[in-house]
Design a protein around this motif. Sequence first.
Motif, PDB file in Angstrom:
ATOM      1  N   CYS A  70       0.832  -1.206   0.000  1.00 41.11           N
ATOM      2  CA  CYS A  70       0.000   0.000   0.000  1.00 41.11           C
ATOM      3  C   CYS A  70       0.869   1.259   0.000  1.00 41.11           C
ATOM      4  CB  CYS A  70      -0.928   0.013   1.208  1.00 41.11           C
ATOM      5  SG  CYS A  70      -2.192  -1.277   1.193  1.00 41.11           S
ATOM      6  N   LEU A  71       1.901   1.259   0.816  1.00 38.17           N
ATOM      7  CA  LEU A  71       2.817   2.393   0.855  1.00 38.17           C
ATOM      8  C   LEU A  71       3.575   2.533  -0.467  1.00 38.17           C
ATOM      9  CD1 LEU A  71       4.226   1.927   4.473  1.00 38.17           C
ATOM     10  CD2 LEU A  71       2.503   3.570   3.703  1.00 38.17           C
ATOM     11  N   GLY A  72       3.863   1.391  -1.099  1.00 43.74           N
ATOM     12  CA  GLY A  72       4.505   1.420  -2.417  1.00 43.74           C
ATOM     13  C   GLY A  72       3.614   2.073  -3.461  1.00 43.74           C
ATOM     14  N   GLY A  73       2.307   1.839  -3.370  1.00 44.01           N
ATOM     15  CA  GLY A  73       1.367   2.474  -4.287  1.00 44.01           C
ATOM     16  C   GLY A  73       1.360   3.982  -4.128  1.00 44.01           C
ATOM     17  N   VAL A  74       1.416   4.459  -2.882  1.00 44.96           N
ATOM     18  CA  VAL A  74       1.453   5.905  -2.617  1.00 44.96           C
ATOM     19  C   VAL A  74       2.752   6.517  -3.152  1.00 44.96           C
ATOM     20  CG1 VAL A  74       1.487   7.666  -0.813  1.00 44.96           C
ATOM     21  CG2 VAL A  74      -0.035   5.693  -0.596  1.00 44.96           C
ATOM     22  N   ALA A  75       3.866   5.867  -2.854  1.00 40.91           N
ATOM     23  CA  ALA A  75       5.167   6.362  -3.317  1.00 40.91           C
ATOM     24  C   ALA A  75       5.228   6.396  -4.837  1.00 40.91           C
ATOM     25  CB  ALA A  75       6.282   5.476  -2.766  1.00 40.91           C
ATOM     26  N   GLY A  76       4.660   5.369  -5.483  1.00 42.31           N
ATOM     27  CA  GLY A  76       4.655   5.315  -6.937  1.00 42.31           C
ATOM     28  C   GLY A  76       3.801   6.406  -7.556  1.00 42.31           C
ATOM     29  N   ALA A  77       2.641   6.687  -6.965  1.00 43.68           N
ATOM     30  CA  ALA A  77       1.744   7.715  -7.492  1.00 43.68           C
ATOM     31  C   ALA A  77       2.403   9.093  -7.461  1.00 43.68           C
ATOM     32  CB  ALA A  77       0.441   7.732  -6.694  1.00 43.68           C
ATOM     33  N   ILE A  78       3.046   9.411  -6.348  1.00 47.11           N
ATOM     34  CA  ILE A  78       3.720  10.710  -6.217  1.00 47.11           C
ATOM     35  C   ILE A  78       4.846  10.837  -7.241  1.00 47.11           C
ATOM     36  CG2 ILE A  78       5.148  12.146  -4.694  1.00 47.11           C
ATOM     37  CD1 ILE A  78       3.627  10.818  -2.317  1.00 47.11           C
ATOM     38  N   SER A  79       5.685   9.825  -7.304  1.00 49.44           N
ATOM     39  CA  SER A  79       6.849   9.856  -8.203  1.00 49.44           C
ATOM     40  C   SER A  79       6.423   9.825  -9.661  1.00 49.44           C
ATOM     41  CB  SER A  79       7.765   8.662  -7.900  1.00 49.44           C
ATOM     42  OG  SER A  79       8.080   8.604  -6.531  1.00 49.44           O
ATOM     43  N   GLY A  80       5.391   9.031  -9.975  1.00 50.66           N
ATOM     44  CA  GLY A  80       4.915   8.920 -11.349  1.00 50.66           C
ATOM     45  C   GLY A  80       4.360  10.223 -11.879  1.00 50.66           C
ATOM     46  N   PHE A 118       1.743  17.017 -19.417  1.00 53.65           N
ATOM     47  CA  PHE A 118       1.186  15.996 -18.524  1.00 53.65           C
ATOM     48  C   PHE A 118       0.179  15.099 -19.240  1.00 53.65           C
ATOM     49  CE2 PHE A 118       3.077  18.812 -15.458  1.00 53.65           C
ATOM     50  CZ  PHE A 118       3.486  17.962 -14.435  1.00 53.65           C
ATOM     51  N   ARG A 119       0.343  14.973 -20.575  1.00 49.47           N
ATOM     52  CA  ARG A 119      -0.518  14.059 -21.327  1.00 49.47           C
ATOM     53  C   ARG A 119      -0.305  12.631 -20.830  1.00 49.47           C
ATOM     54  NH1 ARG A 119       0.848  15.521 -27.459  1.00 49.47           N
ATOM     55  NH2 ARG A 119      -0.341  13.640 -27.884  1.00 49.47           N
ATOM     56  N   GLY A 120      -1.404  11.948 -20.583  1.00 48.98           N
ATOM     57  CA  GLY A 120      -1.313  10.576 -20.106  1.00 48.98           C
ATOM     58  C   GLY A 120      -0.995  10.467 -18.630  1.00 48.98           C
ATOM     59  N   ALA A 121      -1.074  11.591 -17.891  1.00 49.38           N
ATOM     60  CA  ALA A 121      -0.721  11.559 -16.472  1.00 49.38           C
ATOM     61  C   ALA A 121      -1.660  10.659 -15.673  1.00 49.38           C
ATOM     62  CB  ALA A 121      -0.733  12.975 -15.886  1.00 49.38           C
ATOM     63  N   VAL A 122      -2.964  10.694 -16.005  1.00 44.96           N
ATOM     64  CA  VAL A 122      -3.931   9.905 -15.233  1.00 44.96           C
ATOM     65  C   VAL A 122      -3.672   8.399 -15.371  1.00 44.96           C
ATOM     66  CG1 VAL A 122      -6.367   9.299 -14.964  1.00 44.96           C
ATOM     67  CG2 VAL A 122      -5.696  11.696 -15.222  1.00 44.96           C
ATOM     68  N   PRO A 123      -3.605   7.856 -16.616  1.00 44.43           N
ATOM     69  CA  PRO A 123      -3.291   6.424 -16.697  1.00 44.43           C
ATOM     70  C   PRO A 123      -1.894   6.088 -16.193  1.00 44.43           C
ATOM     71  CG  PRO A 123      -3.358   7.401 -18.891  1.00 44.43           C
ATOM     72  CD  PRO A 123      -3.915   8.420 -17.940  1.00 44.43           C
ATOM     73  N   ARG A 124      -0.946   7.031 -16.339  1.00 42.64           N
ATOM     74  CA  ARG A 124       0.414   6.772 -15.837  1.00 42.64           C
ATOM     75  C   ARG A 124       0.408   6.657 -14.315  1.00 42.64           C
ATOM     76  NH1 ARG A 124       5.921   6.988 -16.284  1.00 42.64           N
ATOM     77  NH2 ARG A 124       7.048   8.294 -14.793  1.00 42.64           N
ATOM     78  N   VAL A 125      -0.269   7.597 -13.641  1.00 38.49           N
ATOM     79  CA  VAL A 125      -0.327   7.558 -12.191  1.00 38.49           C
ATOM     80  C   VAL A 125      -1.090   6.314 -11.720  1.00 38.49           C
ATOM     81  CG1 VAL A 125      -1.292   8.684 -10.137  1.00 38.49           C
ATOM     82  CG2 VAL A 125      -0.046  10.031 -11.834  1.00 38.49           C
TER      83      VAL A 125
END
Length: 272
Positions: A185-195, A239-246
């Motif tokens: 779960c914490l990995g998901g948060v870290a990934g969303a911010i960085s992505g 930021f094109r594609g930011a939503v699917p990327r995040v």
Amino acid sequence: MGLFGNFVAGGLAGLAVDLCLFPLDTIKTRLQSEQGFFKAGGFSGIYKGIGSVLSGSIPSAAIFFIVYEGFKAYYSIYPPGSTSEAAVQAIASALGAIAACIVRVPVEVVKQRSQVSLDSTKSSLDVFRETVAKEGYHGLYRGFRITVIRDSLFSLLEFPIWEQMKTFYAVYYGLEKTAPLAGACLGGVAGAISGFLTTPIDVAKTQMMLADSDALATKMGLLQSLVRIGGQGGLPGLFRGAVPRVCWISIGGFIFLGVYDSALTYMSTVAV
């Protein structure tokens, strides 16, 4: 277990993410392509390019974790949660990302060109052969520098955030170690911010990899590419594609880091 365990756990984690989330990655790539989402294929054939990923996800993820864990182990003299430990984690993750790019970039080139190809009969192997025939083997490393910058910056952000959150979580709840599910779960948060923060670099990388060999996008450095993209589409263009990327990276972070932690925990238990 050592580095062999990191190799196995990292490879399994990379394969799990790529198999589960490939459709989101295809949508992201098509949104970022200069030809536009629907001209690049829209929602059809969202598993095009999966062959290249299956061949490269295990070695690239395994290489990353071997370098990452090896560097951390060598400099494991700092107390948990300290600034020095966070710096070691950041450097280790960046070095791991750079090493993984040796395998990851050719896979990315073939995968993304497959994803936007309108020829439904063209396989990943066909795209590989076509790229080598037109551009030579160096064509498989189109966008290498930008990918290194993107991945090393992403890892510089994601892994220290993840490691520090796990440490604080364990301290807060009085645990010896964060459980794999909480770590995921914490990995998901870290990934969303960085992505999200690295999306503009990802857009520049995608357009460079998809461009024809004589196109303007292939002759620009990162800053020039960002200026060009920003000039054409403003901040939304960057930021094109930011939503699917995040979405891809947050879910991917959950799966990737969760599988990695779970695999290491399982192997350490079996070894005992």
